[in-house]
Design an enzyme around this catalytic site. Sequence first.
Site, PDB file in Angstrom:
ATOM      1  N   GLY A  29       0.806  -1.213   0.000  1.00 48.32           N
ATOM      2  CA  GLY A  29       0.000   0.000   0.000  1.00 48.32           C
ATOM      3  C   GLY A  29       0.843   1.269   0.000  1.00 48.32           C
ATOM      4  O   GLY A  29       0.527   2.229  -0.706  1.00 48.32           O
ATOM      5  N   SER A  30       1.903   1.283   0.785  1.00 47.27           N
ATOM      6  CA  SER A  30       2.728   2.497   0.879  1.00 47.27           C
ATOM      7  C   SER A  30       3.316   2.848  -0.476  1.00 47.27           C
ATOM      8  O   SER A  30       3.286   4.011  -0.901  1.00 47.27           O
ATOM      9  CB  SER A  30       3.857   2.300   1.898  1.00 47.27           C
ATOM     10  OG  SER A  30       3.325   2.031   3.176  1.00 47.27           O
ATOM     11  N   ASN A  44      -8.151   3.686   8.539  1.00 44.11           N
ATOM     12  CA  ASN A  44      -7.560   2.513   9.190  1.00 44.11           C
ATOM     13  C   ASN A  44      -7.708   2.512  10.706  1.00 44.11           C
ATOM     14  O   ASN A  44      -7.608   1.476  11.336  1.00 44.11           O
ATOM     15  CB  ASN A  44      -6.086   2.373   8.805  1.00 44.11           C
ATOM     16  CG  ASN A  44      -5.320   3.663   8.899  1.00 44.11           C
ATOM     17  OD1 ASN A  44      -5.686   4.677   8.302  1.00 44.11           O
ATOM     18  ND2 ASN A  44      -4.266   3.647   9.682  1.00 44.11           N
ATOM     19  N   GLN A  65      -7.773  -0.315   3.299  1.00 43.45           N
ATOM     20  CA  GLN A  65      -8.655  -0.933   4.305  1.00 43.45           C
ATOM     21  C   GLN A  65      -9.962  -1.440   3.688  1.00 43.45           C
ATOM     22  O   GLN A  65     -10.746  -2.108   4.350  1.00 43.45           O
ATOM     23  CB  GLN A  65      -8.979   0.070   5.418  1.00 43.45           C
ATOM     24  CG  GLN A  65      -7.806   0.395   6.326  1.00 43.45           C
ATOM     25  CD  GLN A  65      -7.388  -0.771   7.210  1.00 43.45           C
ATOM     26  OE1 GLN A  65      -8.194  -1.604   7.591  1.00 43.45           O
ATOM     27  NE2 GLN A  65      -6.112  -0.839   7.544  1.00 43.45           N
ATOM     28  N   SER A  78      -3.408  -3.273  -0.689  1.00 40.58           N
ATOM     29  CA  SER A  78      -2.322  -4.050  -0.102  1.00 40.58           C
ATOM     30  C   SER A  78      -2.827  -5.426   0.321  1.00 40.58           C
ATOM     31  O   SER A  78      -3.846  -5.542   1.005  1.00 40.58           O
ATOM     32  CB  SER A  78      -1.767  -3.303   1.112  1.00 40.58           C
ATOM     33  OG  SER A  78      -0.781  -4.087   1.739  1.00 40.58           O
ATOM     34  N   HIS A  97      -1.771  -7.742   2.442  1.00 44.71           N
ATOM     35  CA  HIS A  97      -1.773  -8.254   3.829  1.00 44.71           C
ATOM     36  C   HIS A  97      -2.933  -7.725   4.665  1.00 44.71           C
ATOM     37  O   HIS A  97      -3.093  -8.091   5.829  1.00 44.71           O
ATOM     38  CB  HIS A  97      -0.415  -8.021   4.513  1.00 44.71           C
ATOM     39  CG  HIS A  97      -0.133  -6.631   4.967  1.00 44.71           C
ATOM     40  ND1 HIS A  97      -0.281  -6.256   6.284  1.00 44.71           N
ATOM     41  CD2 HIS A  97       0.306  -5.538   4.312  1.00 44.71           C
ATOM     42  CE1 HIS A  97       0.074  -4.975   6.403  1.00 44.71           C
ATOM     43  NE2 HIS A  97       0.424  -4.528   5.224  1.00 44.71           N
ATOM     44  N   THR A 123      12.477  -7.882 -11.147  1.00 45.58           N
ATOM     45  CA  THR A 123      11.783  -9.144 -11.387  1.00 45.58           C
ATOM     46  C   THR A 123      10.558  -9.230 -10.504  1.00 45.58           C
ATOM     47  O   THR A 123      10.623  -8.958  -9.312  1.00 45.58           O
ATOM     48  CB  THR A 123      12.736 -10.334 -11.120  1.00 45.58           C
ATOM     49  OG1 THR A 123      13.903 -10.134 -11.929  1.00 45.58           O
ATOM     50  CG2 THR A 123      12.086 -11.656 -11.472  1.00 45.58           C
ATOM     51  N   CYS A 153       1.454   1.936  13.178  1.00 49.09           N
ATOM     52  CA  CYS A 153       2.623   2.702  12.753  1.00 49.09           C
ATOM     53  C   CYS A 153       3.013   3.755  13.781  1.00 49.09           C
ATOM     54  O   CYS A 153       4.156   4.141  13.877  1.00 49.09           O
ATOM     55  CB  CYS A 153       2.348   3.386  11.423  1.00 49.09           C
ATOM     56  SG  CYS A 153       1.413   2.373  10.287  1.00 49.09           S
TER      57      CYS A 153
HETATM   58  C1  PLP Z   1      -1.776  -0.639   5.945  1.00 50.50           C
HETATM   59  C2  PLP Z   1      -2.113   0.596   5.242  1.00 50.50           C
HETATM   60  C3  PLP Z   1      -1.227   1.192   4.323  1.00 50.50           C
HETATM   61  C4  PLP Z   1       0.166   0.660   4.087  1.00 50.50           C
HETATM   62  O1  PLP Z   1       0.163  -0.565   3.390  1.00 50.50           O
HETATM   63  P1  PLP Z   1       1.495  -1.455   3.410  1.00 50.50           P
HETATM   64  O2  PLP Z   1       1.198  -2.568   2.461  1.00 50.50           O
HETATM   65  O3  PLP Z   1       1.704  -1.907   4.798  1.00 50.50           O
HETATM   66  O4  PLP Z   1       2.593  -0.579   2.893  1.00 50.50           O
HETATM   67  C5  PLP Z   1      -1.638   2.323   3.655  1.00 50.50           C
HETATM   68  N1  PLP Z   1      -2.858   2.848   3.866  1.00 50.50           N
HETATM   69  C6  PLP Z   1      -3.737   2.319   4.729  1.00 50.50           C
HETATM   70  C7  PLP Z   1      -5.075   2.933   4.904  1.00 50.50           C
HETATM   71  C8  PLP Z   1      -3.395   1.179   5.452  1.00 50.50           C
HETATM   72  O5  PLP Z   1      -4.267   0.659   6.317  1.00 50.50           O
END
Ligand code: PLP
Length: 395
Positions: free
Chosen positions: A70-71, A151, A179, A199, A201, A237, A324
């Site tokens: 996500g970042s 989040n 989210q 993202s 995870h 890659t 975070c």
């Molecule tokens: C977790 C999160 C991110 C960051 O995602 P990562 O895959 O951990 O870099 C960005 N934005 C929101 C709203 C998130 O909850």
Amino acid sequence: MQIYADNAATTKMSEAAIKAMTDCAKSYWGNPSSLYTIGQKAKELLEEARADIARIINAEPREILFTSGGSEADNQALLSAAMLGKKQGKTHIISSAFEHHAILHTLKRLEQNGFSVTLLPVHENGVVDPEELKEAIDDNTCLVTVMTANNEIGTIQPIKELGAICRERGVLFHTDAVQAVGHIPLDVKAQNIDMLSASAHKFHGPKGVGFLYAKKGVRLSNLIEGGAQERGKRAGTENLPGILSMVAALKEAVAGMDKHAEHMKKVRDHLIEGLSQIPHSALNGEAERRLAGNVNFSFEGIEGESLLILLDQRGISASSGSACTSGALDPSHVLLAIGRIHDVAHGSLRLSIGEDITMEEADYIIENVREVVEYLRSFSPVWRDLMTGKKEFIL
Ligand SMILES: *Cc1c(COP(=O)(O)O)cnc(C)c1O
């Protein structure tokens, strides 16, 4: 009892996601850029994955860019839009006060490079008002970025309306949907979205992989220079085990979405009801437009950090503020943005439940939070001041 209630920080990988990852590692380990059969098989799976993701959000395969999460997707979206804006002489960006740091810190960097940033208020209910976006947009605006769901407090934003305003004014609209993807229905066309970050995870996929949707015609910058992977926008890659695992998780999340949301809403509302019984407590963010898995409460007169440690000893994994920022003692910028004062914001608890939560577990959480809050208040100097009238109750 062991209860994981921190799914907004990360989720456990699903069995399907683990299987897709190990299958790929064992059988499809070729380099997608290679011309021989095992390379081409990997390439085929990569493009199938891209098409699957595109279908799920109603995009075209070529509009999906794989990222490291996500970042990265947020950084790529903002930096690309800023670059495009600069070319047209537009240097104003609009966002909201309670975005993830991947957005806020990227905006800071852009401010240092000559851009001006307006952060829309999110009000006590935790929702951006489209009318305020209308007023904030001007001829110098090149980008609006507002998250789909927050989040920390789980409030869902009026994305379709915000997107429509941007479209009318010819301004790019990005949403951090990290989210939301896999949790609520998303359709980039129907919701007027030009760019969207996700993202894996956060929906039972692996860490370190995600994607950015960028509408055809939105020219992305080359974030990483090197080979021609991802049309040259992101060299290196491809993380095929991660990508295939992400797609397996997302398909599963989308297939079970309605059923899971219905169940989680019931448990969420039971938790809200139970925790509201604790004196001088309040739900953060409105109850209606809210993710099914999110409960966020403030309790007056306590420290969120101590609450977390004591809950952990009782088998409950939760969070105060966002993962975070915990470790730092600054109160959450999200809670400050909805008008909580420092003292109150400090005593906050985020429970982000998963679809496997049971009502018995919810009762266990309510019972233990109640006991721990009472215990912490019993020797809190702030609580004593409140009780003796030296300080006034806010909640
Ligand atoms: C977790 C999160 C991110 C960051 O995602 P990562 O895959 O951990 O870099 C960005 N934005 C929101 C709203 C998130 O909850």
